[in-house]
Write a protein that holds these residues in place. Structure first.
Motif, PDB file in Angstrom:
ATOM      1  N   SER A  49      -5.546 -94.357 -40.727  1.00 13.26           N
ATOM      2  CA  SER A  49      -7.680 -93.798 -40.143  1.00 13.26           C
ATOM      3  C   SER A  49      -8.242 -95.143 -39.061  1.00 13.26           C
ATOM      4  CB  SER A  49      -8.809 -93.251 -41.256  1.00 13.26           C
ATOM      5  OG  SER A  49      -9.256 -93.839 -41.634  1.00 13.26           O
ATOM      6  N   PRO A  50      -8.711 -95.135 -38.522  1.00  9.11           N
ATOM      7  CA  PRO A  50      -9.158 -96.407 -37.212  1.00  9.11           C
ATOM      8  C   PRO A  50     -10.095 -97.188 -39.326  1.00  9.11           C
ATOM      9  CG  PRO A  50      -9.119 -94.913 -36.455  1.00  9.11           C
ATOM     10  CD  PRO A  50      -9.217 -94.096 -37.307  1.00  9.11           C
ATOM     11  N   ALA A  51     -11.224 -96.508 -39.705  1.00  6.66           N
ATOM     12  CA  ALA A  51     -11.683 -97.422 -40.872  1.00  6.66           C
ATOM     13  C   ALA A  51     -10.721 -97.316 -41.627  1.00  6.66           C
ATOM     14  CB  ALA A  51     -12.844 -96.215 -41.035  1.00  6.66           C
ATOM     15  N   ARG A  52      -9.676 -96.962 -41.781  1.00  9.26           N
ATOM     16  CA  ARG A  52      -8.768 -97.537 -43.308  1.00  9.26           C
ATOM     17  C   ARG A  52      -8.069 -98.670 -42.815  1.00  9.26           C
ATOM     18  NH1 ARG A  52     -10.654 -96.564 -47.938  1.00  9.26           N
ATOM     19  NH2 ARG A  52     -10.887 -94.481 -48.005  1.00  9.26           N
ATOM     20  N   ALA A  53      -7.603 -98.816 -41.040  1.00  8.76           N
ATOM     21  CA  ALA A  53      -7.198 -99.877 -40.633  1.00  8.76           C
ATOM     22  C   ALA A  53      -8.248-100.977 -41.061  1.00  8.76           C
ATOM     23  CB  ALA A  53      -6.658 -99.435 -39.378  1.00  8.76           C
ATOM     24  N   LEU A  54      -9.501-100.947 -40.147  1.00  9.13           N
ATOM     25  CA  LEU A  54     -10.448-102.090 -39.855  1.00  9.13           C
ATOM     26  C   LEU A  54     -10.527-102.498 -41.864  1.00  9.13           C
ATOM     27  CD1 LEU A  54     -12.420-103.518 -38.727  1.00  9.13           C
ATOM     28  CD2 LEU A  54     -13.835-101.862 -38.901  1.00  9.13           C
ATOM     29  N   GLN A  55     -10.537-101.675 -43.077  1.00 10.14           N
ATOM     30  CA  GLN A  55     -10.496-102.241 -43.673  1.00 10.14           C
ATOM     31  C   GLN A  55      -9.306-102.852 -44.420  1.00 10.14           C
ATOM     32  OE1 GLN A  55     -11.014 -98.548 -46.462  1.00 10.14           O
ATOM     33  NE2 GLN A  55     -13.000 -99.398 -47.373  1.00 10.14           N
ATOM     34  N   VAL A  56      -7.917-102.560 -44.401  1.00  8.49           N
ATOM     35  CA  VAL A  56      -7.035-103.787 -44.020  1.00  8.49           C
ATOM     36  C   VAL A  56      -6.964-104.828 -43.388  1.00  8.49           C
ATOM     37  CG1 VAL A  56      -4.109-103.571 -44.009  1.00  8.49           C
ATOM     38  CG2 VAL A  56      -5.552-100.807 -44.890  1.00  8.49           C
ATOM     39  N   ARG A  57      -7.125-105.068 -42.138  1.00  8.09           N
ATOM     40  CA  ARG A  57      -7.213-106.072 -41.468  1.00  8.09           C
ATOM     41  C   ARG A  57      -8.437-107.190 -41.779  1.00  8.09           C
ATOM     42  NH1 ARG A  57      -7.514-102.253 -37.134  1.00  8.09           N
ATOM     43  NH2 ARG A  57      -9.728-102.856 -36.323  1.00  8.09           N
ATOM     44  N   THR A  58      -9.779-106.541 -42.260  1.00 10.96           N
ATOM     45  CA  THR A  58     -10.373-107.200 -43.585  1.00 10.96           C
ATOM     46  C   THR A  58      -9.725-107.851 -44.876  1.00 10.96           C
ATOM     47  OG1 THR A  58     -12.159-106.032 -42.400  1.00 10.96           O
ATOM     48  CG2 THR A  58     -12.702-107.149 -44.472  1.00 10.96           C
ATOM     49  N   TYR A  59      -9.168-106.800 -45.162  1.00 10.65           N
ATOM     50  CA  TYR A  59      -8.660-107.215 -46.726  1.00 10.65           C
ATOM     51  C   TYR A  59      -7.933-109.042 -46.724  1.00 10.65           C
ATOM     52  CZ  TYR A  59      -5.747-107.695 -50.146  1.00 10.65           C
ATOM     53  OH  TYR A  59      -4.833-108.447 -51.368  1.00 10.65           O
ATOM     54  N   VAL A  60      -6.842-108.405 -45.065  1.00  5.97           N
ATOM     55  CA  VAL A  60      -5.719-109.273 -45.235  1.00  5.97           C
ATOM     56  C   VAL A  60      -6.442-110.786 -44.242  1.00  5.97           C
ATOM     57  CG1 VAL A  60      -4.083-110.116 -43.464  1.00  5.97           C
ATOM     58  CG2 VAL A  60      -3.850-107.663 -44.382  1.00  5.97           C
ATOM     59  N   ALA A  61      -7.762-110.588 -43.614  1.00  4.60           N
ATOM     60  CA  ALA A  61      -7.797-111.948 -42.488  1.00  4.60           C
ATOM     61  C   ALA A  61      -8.117-112.378 -44.135  1.00  4.60           C
ATOM     62  CB  ALA A  61      -9.353-110.974 -41.601  1.00  4.60           C
ATOM     63  N   ASP A  62      -8.991-111.990 -45.024  1.00  2.00           N
ATOM     64  CA  ASP A  62      -9.896-113.162 -46.475  1.00  2.00           C
ATOM     65  C   ASP A  62      -8.695-113.569 -46.919  1.00  2.00           C
ATOM     66  OD1 ASP A  62     -12.280-111.468 -45.278  1.00  2.00           O
ATOM     67  OD2 ASP A  62     -12.265-110.416 -47.303  1.00  2.00           O
ATOM     68  N   GLN A  85       2.741-112.698 -49.694  1.00  2.00           N
ATOM     69  CA  GLN A  85       1.431-111.841 -49.303  1.00  2.00           C
ATOM     70  C   GLN A  85       2.540-111.751 -48.019  1.00  2.00           C
ATOM     71  OE1 GLN A  85      -0.575-109.682 -50.396  1.00  2.00           O
ATOM     72  NE2 GLN A  85       0.682-110.506 -52.771  1.00  2.00           N
ATOM     73  N   LEU A  86       3.257-112.731 -47.183  1.00  5.13           N
ATOM     74  CA  LEU A  86       3.286-112.620 -45.570  1.00  5.13           C
ATOM     75  C   LEU A  86       4.108-112.222 -45.714  1.00  5.13           C
ATOM     76  CD1 LEU A  86       2.619-114.141 -42.919  1.00  5.13           C
ATOM     77  CD2 LEU A  86       3.401-115.921 -43.651  1.00  5.13           C
ATOM     78  N   ALA A  87       4.885-112.071 -46.454  1.00  2.73           N
ATOM     79  CA  ALA A  87       6.588-110.872 -46.873  1.00  2.73           C
ATOM     80  C   ALA A  87       5.830-109.693 -46.119  1.00  2.73           C
ATOM     81  CB  ALA A  87       7.295-110.912 -47.739  1.00  2.73           C
ATOM     82  N   THR A  88       4.814-109.234 -46.493  1.00  6.00           N
ATOM     83  CA  THR A  88       4.319-107.657 -46.005  1.00  6.00           C
ATOM     84  C   THR A  88       3.902-106.920 -45.056  1.00  6.00           C
ATOM     85  OG1 THR A  88       2.306-108.259 -46.951  1.00  6.00           O
ATOM     86  CG2 THR A  88       3.627-107.706 -48.604  1.00  6.00           C
ATOM     87  N   ARG A  89       3.908-105.974 -44.478  1.00  6.69           N
ATOM     88  CA  ARG A  89       3.879-105.188 -43.265  1.00  6.69           C
ATOM     89  C   ARG A  89       2.867-105.839 -42.459  1.00  6.69           C
ATOM     90  NH1 ARG A  89       6.228 -99.576 -42.119  1.00  6.69           N
ATOM     91  NH2 ARG A  89       6.569-100.055 -39.583  1.00  6.69           N
ATOM     92  N   PRO A  90       1.453-105.328 -43.930  1.00 11.15           N
ATOM     93  CA  PRO A  90       0.116-105.656 -43.159  1.00 11.15           C
ATOM     94  C   PRO A  90       0.213-107.121 -42.930  1.00 11.15           C
ATOM     95  CG  PRO A  90      -0.066-104.415 -45.000  1.00 11.15           C
ATOM     96  CD  PRO A  90       1.300-104.582 -44.895  1.00 11.15           C
ATOM     97  N   PHE A  91       0.949-108.550 -43.698  1.00  9.98           N
ATOM     98  CA  PHE A  91       0.381-109.006 -43.229  1.00  9.98           C
ATOM     99  C   PHE A  91       1.287-109.280 -42.136  1.00  9.98           C
ATOM    100  CE2 PHE A  91      -1.500-109.424 -47.122  1.00  9.98           C
ATOM    101  CZ  PHE A  91      -2.416-110.186 -47.085  1.00  9.98           C
ATOM    102  N   GLN A  92       2.563-109.308 -42.132  1.00  8.49           N
ATOM    103  CA  GLN A  92       2.618-109.329 -40.502  1.00  8.49           C
ATOM    104  C   GLN A  92       2.297-109.094 -39.651  1.00  8.49           C
ATOM    105  OE1 GLN A  92       7.091-107.696 -41.454  1.00  8.49           O
ATOM    106  NE2 GLN A  92       7.923-110.046 -42.920  1.00  8.49           N
ATOM    107  N   TRP A  93       1.840-108.053 -39.607  1.00  8.15           N
ATOM    108  CA  TRP A  93       1.012-106.963 -38.138  1.00  8.15           C
ATOM    109  C   TRP A  93      -0.507-107.964 -37.642  1.00  8.15           C
ATOM    110  CZ3 TRP A  93      -3.261-105.628 -37.763  1.00  8.15           C
ATOM    111  CH2 TRP A  93      -4.118-105.249 -36.520  1.00  8.15           C
ATOM    112  N   TRP A 135      -0.628-121.858 -55.674  1.00  7.48           N
ATOM    113  CA  TRP A 135      -1.468-120.196 -54.534  1.00  7.48           C
ATOM    114  C   TRP A 135      -0.418-119.941 -53.441  1.00  7.48           C
ATOM    115  CZ3 TRP A 135      -5.578-117.789 -55.300  1.00  7.48           C
ATOM    116  CH2 TRP A 135      -6.332-118.082 -56.904  1.00  7.48           C
ATOM    117  N   ASP A 136      -0.040-121.317 -52.672  1.00  8.66           N
ATOM    118  CA  ASP A 136       1.121-121.095 -52.086  1.00  8.66           C
ATOM    119  C   ASP A 136       2.591-120.037 -51.602  1.00  8.66           C
ATOM    120  OD1 ASP A 136       2.184-122.021 -48.940  1.00  8.66           O
ATOM    121  OD2 ASP A 136       3.238-123.440 -50.200  1.00  8.66           O
ATOM    122  N   GLY A 137       2.655-120.243 -53.462  1.00  6.90           N
ATOM    123  CA  GLY A 137       4.053-119.229 -53.754  1.00  6.90           C
ATOM    124  C   GLY A 137       3.252-117.935 -53.518  1.00  6.90           C
TER     125      GLY A 137
END
Length: 156
Positions: free
Chosen positions: A75-88, A120-128, A113-115
């Motif tokens: 949903s748009p609200a859930r997509a916003l949450q995921v984007r916020t989590y990834v941004a954090d 995380q960068l390899a996951t779909r939400p992070f790549q998007w 930390w870098d590892g």
């Protein structure tokens, strides 16, 4: 002659005092650097704990899993949450990157930390997210992430 001897002794004592003072300053700088490194690591742990609180929420964890599996179903609200989590998460990685590059994070701590962030960068939400919003990060960090992505693409 006695005055010259006293002047020579005073010069030697002065030189020794300068060396002792420099050694003292060096110890202080090293201790300050170590304190800054510890404080930066603690700040990163705090950022990570705050971010991980999201995943302790079962509803958000399900939304994040859906973002990995089929993001079009969010949903748009859930997509916003995921984007916020990834941004954090990416903000924390950038903080770690900047503090490490500036010498304010020990290499051993950085590598851990870098590892994690690389994984995380390899996951779909992070790549998007990176594709859509990566330009908003600092140029040096963008170049670093681009190199990480290039390494991943080349199988390194």
């Amino acid at each position: 002659m006695n005055l010259q001897k006293y002047a020579l002794i005073a010069e030697i004592v002065g030189a020794i005092a300068v060396v002792i003072s420099l050694a003292y300053v060096g110890v202080g700088v090293r201790q300050n650097t170590e304190a800054v490194q510890v404080a930066n690591h603690q700040a990163l742990v705090a950022m990570d704990m705050e971010k991980n609180a999201w995943l302790r929420d079962a509803d958000f964890a399900a939304a994040y899993q859906l973002a990995n599996d089929d993001p079009a179903q969010l949903s748009p609200a859930r997509a916003l949450q995921v984007r916020t989590y990834v941004a954090d998460t990416l903000n924390a990685w950038e903080f770690a990157f900047i503090t490490f590059r500036g010498g304010a994070m020990d290499e051993t701590i950085w590598n851990g930390w870098d590892g994690f962030y690389r994984s995380q960068l390899a996951t779909r939400p992070f790549q998007w997210f990176w594709h859509e919003y990566g330009a908003n990060f600092s140029p040096a960090f963008r170049a670093y992430v681009a190199a990480v992505l290039d390494d991943a693409d080349s199988g390194s």
